[in-house]
Design a protein around this motif. Structure first.
Motif, PDB file in Angstrom:
ATOM      1  N   LEU A  38      18.410   8.806   4.039  1.00 58.38           N
ATOM      2  CA  LEU A  38      17.771   7.960   3.035  1.00 58.38           C
ATOM      3  C   LEU A  38      16.252   8.121   3.100  1.00 58.38           C
ATOM      4  CD1 LEU A  38      19.792   4.628   3.469  1.00 58.38           C
ATOM      5  CD2 LEU A  38      20.194   6.441   1.779  1.00 58.38           C
ATOM      6  N   GLN A  39      15.636   7.790   1.974  1.00 59.21           N
ATOM      7  CA  GLN A  39      14.171   7.843   1.848  1.00 59.21           C
ATOM      8  C   GLN A  39      13.710   6.498   1.291  1.00 59.21           C
ATOM      9  OE1 GLN A  39      11.666  10.516   2.162  1.00 59.21           O
ATOM     10  NE2 GLN A  39      10.326   8.753   1.802  1.00 59.21           N
ATOM     11  N   VAL A  40      12.680   5.924   1.873  1.00 58.17           N
ATOM     12  CA  VAL A  40      12.198   4.628   1.392  1.00 58.17           C
ATOM     13  C   VAL A  40      11.455   4.780   0.066  1.00 58.17           C
ATOM     14  CG1 VAL A  40       9.906   4.588   2.497  1.00 58.17           C
ATOM     15  CG2 VAL A  40      11.188   2.444   2.204  1.00 58.17           C
ATOM     16  N   ASP A  41      11.521   3.751  -0.738  1.00 60.01           N
ATOM     17  CA  ASP A  41      10.739   3.651  -1.962  1.00 60.01           C
ATOM     18  C   ASP A  41      10.267   2.197  -2.025  1.00 60.01           C
ATOM     19  OD1 ASP A  41       9.528   4.286  -4.330  1.00 60.01           O
ATOM     20  OD2 ASP A  41      11.373   4.512  -5.474  1.00 60.01           O
ATOM     21  N   TYR A  42       9.435   1.882  -2.999  1.00 60.01           N
ATOM     22  CA  TYR A  42       8.848   0.542  -3.039  1.00 60.01           C
ATOM     23  C   TYR A  42       9.039  -0.065  -4.418  1.00 60.01           C
ATOM     24  CZ  TYR A  42       6.905   2.352   1.218  1.00 60.01           C
ATOM     25  OH  TYR A  42       6.787   2.912   2.462  1.00 60.01           O
ATOM     26  N   ARG A  43       9.451  -1.321  -4.431  1.00 57.35           N
ATOM     27  CA  ARG A  43       9.625  -2.024  -5.694  1.00 57.35           C
ATOM     28  C   ARG A  43       8.627  -3.180  -5.741  1.00 57.35           C
ATOM     29  NH1 ARG A  43      12.925  -6.074  -8.062  1.00 57.35           N
ATOM     30  NH2 ARG A  43      13.991  -6.529  -6.119  1.00 57.35           N
ATOM     31  N   ARG A  44       7.614  -3.012  -6.592  1.00 57.23           N
ATOM     32  CA  ARG A  44       6.589  -4.037  -6.719  1.00 57.23           C
ATOM     33  C   ARG A  44       7.126  -5.208  -7.533  1.00 57.23           C
ATOM     34  NH1 ARG A  44       0.926  -5.136  -7.078  1.00 57.23           N
ATOM     35  NH2 ARG A  44       0.500  -6.267  -9.001  1.00 57.23           N
ATOM     36  N   VAL A  45       7.160  -6.387  -6.931  1.00 50.89           N
ATOM     37  CA  VAL A  45       7.648  -7.585  -7.613  1.00 50.89           C
ATOM     38  C   VAL A  45       6.501  -8.260  -8.346  1.00 50.89           C
ATOM     39  CG1 VAL A  45       8.720  -9.847  -7.285  1.00 50.89           C
ATOM     40  CG2 VAL A  45       9.497  -7.870  -5.931  1.00 50.89           C
ATOM     41  N   ASP A  46       5.405  -8.452  -7.654  1.00 45.71           N
ATOM     42  CA  ASP A  46       4.203  -9.028  -8.253  1.00 45.71           C
ATOM     43  C   ASP A  46       3.034  -8.704  -7.321  1.00 45.71           C
ATOM     44  OD1 ASP A  46       4.208 -10.937  -6.148  1.00 45.71           O
ATOM     45  OD2 ASP A  46       5.458 -12.286  -7.336  1.00 45.71           O
ATOM     46  N   ALA A  98       0.822  -1.214   0.000  1.00 45.87           N
ATOM     47  CA  ALA A  98       0.000   0.000   0.000  1.00 45.87           C
ATOM     48  C   ALA A  98       0.858   1.267   0.000  1.00 45.87           C
ATOM     49  CB  ALA A  98      -0.912   0.000   1.231  1.00 45.87           C
ATOM     50  N   GLY A  99       2.178   1.117  -0.125  1.00 45.33           N
ATOM     51  CA  GLY A  99       3.059   2.277  -0.131  1.00 45.33           C
ATOM     52  C   GLY A  99       3.282   2.864   1.246  1.00 45.33           C
ATOM     53  N   GLU A 100       3.193   2.016   2.267  1.00 42.57           N
ATOM     54  CA  GLU A 100       3.416   2.465   3.646  1.00 42.57           C
ATOM     55  C   GLU A 100       4.506   1.631   4.295  1.00 42.57           C
ATOM     56  OE1 GLU A 100      -1.176   3.818   4.781  1.00 42.57           O
ATOM     57  OE2 GLU A 100      -0.283   2.070   5.755  1.00 42.57           O
ATOM     58  N   LEU A 101       5.361   2.301   5.049  1.00 44.32           N
ATOM     59  CA  LEU A 101       6.361   1.607   5.852  1.00 44.32           C
ATOM     60  C   LEU A 101       5.809   1.538   7.274  1.00 44.32           C
ATOM     61  CD1 LEU A 101       9.256   0.391   5.564  1.00 44.32           C
ATOM     62  CD2 LEU A 101      10.090   2.551   6.533  1.00 44.32           C
ATOM     63  N   ARG A 102       5.397   0.354   7.677  1.00 41.70           N
ATOM     64  CA  ARG A 102       4.713   0.184   8.961  1.00 41.70           C
ATOM     65  C   ARG A 102       5.672  -0.355  10.021  1.00 41.70           C
ATOM     66  NH1 ARG A 102      -0.947  -2.514   6.650  1.00 41.70           N
ATOM     67  NH2 ARG A 102      -1.628  -0.650   5.502  1.00 41.70           N
ATOM     68  N   ILE A 103       5.574   0.241  11.198  1.00 41.40           N
ATOM     69  CA  ILE A 103       6.395  -0.176  12.336  1.00 41.40           C
ATOM     70  C   ILE A 103       5.474  -0.738  13.400  1.00 41.40           C
ATOM     71  CG2 ILE A 103       8.046   0.539  14.092  1.00 41.40           C
ATOM     72  CD1 ILE A 103       8.567   3.054  12.420  1.00 41.40           C
TER      73      ILE A 103
END
Ligand SMILES: [Zn+2]
Length: 142
Positions: free
Chosen positions: A122-130, A32-37
């Motif tokens: 650094l800034q997080v990004d997301y790489r959709r694999v499938d 969902a494009g969120e980095l959850r802790i």
């Protein structure tokens, strides 16, 4: 119970994480494009990696916060050998201190091996694999 992900044909060389009931929220977040802790609902303590019980108060009542997605390099390694299936070496792996106070490991994708340094933002990004897997990756913060 631990779910063992099936091998996919779309990107067969990706090393897939083990997803279980303690870490499902994290992977739902990256999709969902969120980095959850993970956060303890009883005392508010944050923790990473996720687990069933709070290390501060032993409560099992767990929730999560959505992180800002920024952090600072605490340490790093440059992996040059041995070969990693599906990866072009070298790859930069960093220990990142999130601004929210937890530390996680991640791949840094747009910083050269001779440029990475302790303290870099650094800034997080997301790489959709499938459809089942989106991996967090890290880039230099702008
Ligand atoms: Zn707690």
């Amino acid at each position: 119970m631990v779910e063992v992900p099936a091998q996919r044909t779309s990107e067969p060389h990706v090393v897939r994480p083990m997803v279980n009931r303690d870490s499902r929220f994290f992977w739902d977040g990256t999709a969902a494009g969120e980095l959850r802790i993970q956060k303890c609902n009883a005392c508010g303590a944050r923790r990473f990696p996720p687990g069933p019980a709070c290390q501060s108060c032993d409560a099992f009542d767990r929730g999560y916060d959505v992180a800002s997605g920024t952090g600072t390099v605490f340490s790093y390694v440059v992996h040059r050998h041995p070969p990693v299936p599906g990866k072009e070496l070298p790859i930069v792996i960093a220990l990142i201190d999130l601004d929210e106070g937890v530390r996680m490991v991640g791949e840094v994708v747009d910083v050269a091996d001779h440029e990475i340094e302790i303290g870099m933002r650094l800034q997080v990004d997301y790489r959709r694999v499938d459809e089942d897997l989106t991996l967090p990756v890290w880039r230099r913060a702008l």
